[in-house]
Enzyme design. Structure first.
Site, PDB file in Angstrom:
ATOM      1  N   LYS A 233       0.912  -1.439   0.085  1.00  0.00           N
ATOM      2  CA  LYS A 233       0.164  -0.115  -0.021  1.00  0.00           C
ATOM      3  C   LYS A 233       1.074   1.045   0.063  1.00  0.00           C
ATOM      4  CE  LYS A 233      -4.407  -1.933   1.517  1.00  0.00           C
ATOM      5  NZ  LYS A 233      -5.488  -2.253   2.472  1.00  0.00           N
ATOM      6  N   ARG A 268      -3.850 -10.152   4.672  1.00  0.00           N
ATOM      7  CA  ARG A 268      -4.354 -10.135   3.150  1.00  0.00           C
ATOM      8  C   ARG A 268      -3.053  -9.682   2.382  1.00  0.00           C
ATOM      9  NH1 ARG A 268      -6.744  -6.916  -0.845  1.00  0.00           N
ATOM     10  NH2 ARG A 268      -7.886  -8.033  -2.013  1.00  0.00           N
TER      11      ARG A 268
END
Length: 288
Positions: A233, A268
């Site tokens: 991210k 995840r």
């Protein structure tokens, strides 16, 4: 860290998920043209199955299939388009006996997609809106009686990065998640089937994402397993000055270690092979 005995294990495809004993890896399989990190790579069934096999061979515990990008400013896709993207992949995986024991999560905010994917062989529903975008989602899951992952989000992918003002970051996210847990139970969903996700990167600044990771243990009081999704991210890219998401693997590894130290249950991730090793060592350090 002691195993969290108060939370009931999930039993999916003859596999138990005992919360607190070890960390489970959820592999990201985006069958979208526009996801932030891997958009366009797995849009054909063959490409998606090849990627799923690689993740299976490297120790993935759950495959998370998504047909709607949730990156900032991602465009909505129609119900028909989302179904056309995800159902053939779920069906192909379930037709392959080598995936018999690997649970499939469907990453969707649409109740109709959730219903169709479960019918096709998926096992878990992962809703980034906390089941707020579709008022039929909770009642649908209550009928299906499958695990539901509720994530914190403000606004939509188009607006979320303008909605990062919090009086008290941890308290407000916990209140949202508690409200969604309460609503899910009221709809007829067993608490034992609910997992929570604080929504790293969704309506949070880079600094807020770091704060969430540092204080994540606070979410244990909600009494549900915790999923953390930091993989590749932008806040990691900001720390590393690395604009290419695919080159944020080891930055992701550091955040995974922090998540485990703070009591996370499911990670995840895109890079299953690398994170499998990270998780095994981190579990040896922080869990019994």
């Amino acid at each position: 860290m002691q195993a969290t005995s108060s939370m009931q294990a999930w039993h999916l495809r003859d596999r138990p998920f005992h919360w607190g004993e070890r960390t489970y890896l959820m592999g990201v399989l985006n069958v979208t043209p526009d996801s932030f990190s891997d958009g366009g790579k797995f849009t054909t069934v063959n490409a998606a199955i090849t990627q799923a096999r690689q993740m299976r061979d490297h120790g993935v515990d759950i495959l998370d299939i998504g047909g709607q990008s949730t990156r900032p400013n991602a465009a909505d896709v129609s119900l028909a388009e989302e179904l056309d993207r995800v159902l053939p992949v779920v069906q192909a995986l379930r037709a392959d006996r080598q995936f018999d024991r690997i649970p499939i999560s469907i990453d969707t905010t649409k109740a109709a997609v959730a219903r169709a994917a479960i019918a096709a062989g998926a096992d878990i529903i992962n809703d980034i809106s906390g089941a707020t975008f579709d008022d039929q989602m909770l009642s649908t899951v209550a009928v299906l009686q499958v695990p539901l992952i509720l994530m914190h989000l403000r606004g939509t992918p188009q607006t979320m990065q303008q909605l990062t003002d919090y009086e008290n970051l941890l308290v407000e996210i916990m209140e949202f998640l508690q409200g969604r847990i309460t609503a899910a139970i009221a709809a007829g969903i067993s608490r034992d089937l609910i997992c929570i996700d604080p929504g790293i990167g969704f309506a949070k600044t880079a600094e807020q994402n770091i704060e969430l990771l540092q204080r994540m243990q606070g979410f244990k009081t909600l009494g549900c397993p915790i999923l953390i999704g930091t993989s590749r991210k932008s806040f990691i890219g900001k720390i590393l000055d690395q604009p290419d998401p695919a080159k944020r693997v080891w930055g992701t590894a550091a955040t995974c270690c922090m998540a485990i130290a703070q009591g996370g249950d499911i990670l995840r991730v895109h890079d299953v092979a690398e994170m499998y090793d990270v998780v095994r060592v981190a579990d040896a350090l922080w869990r019994n």
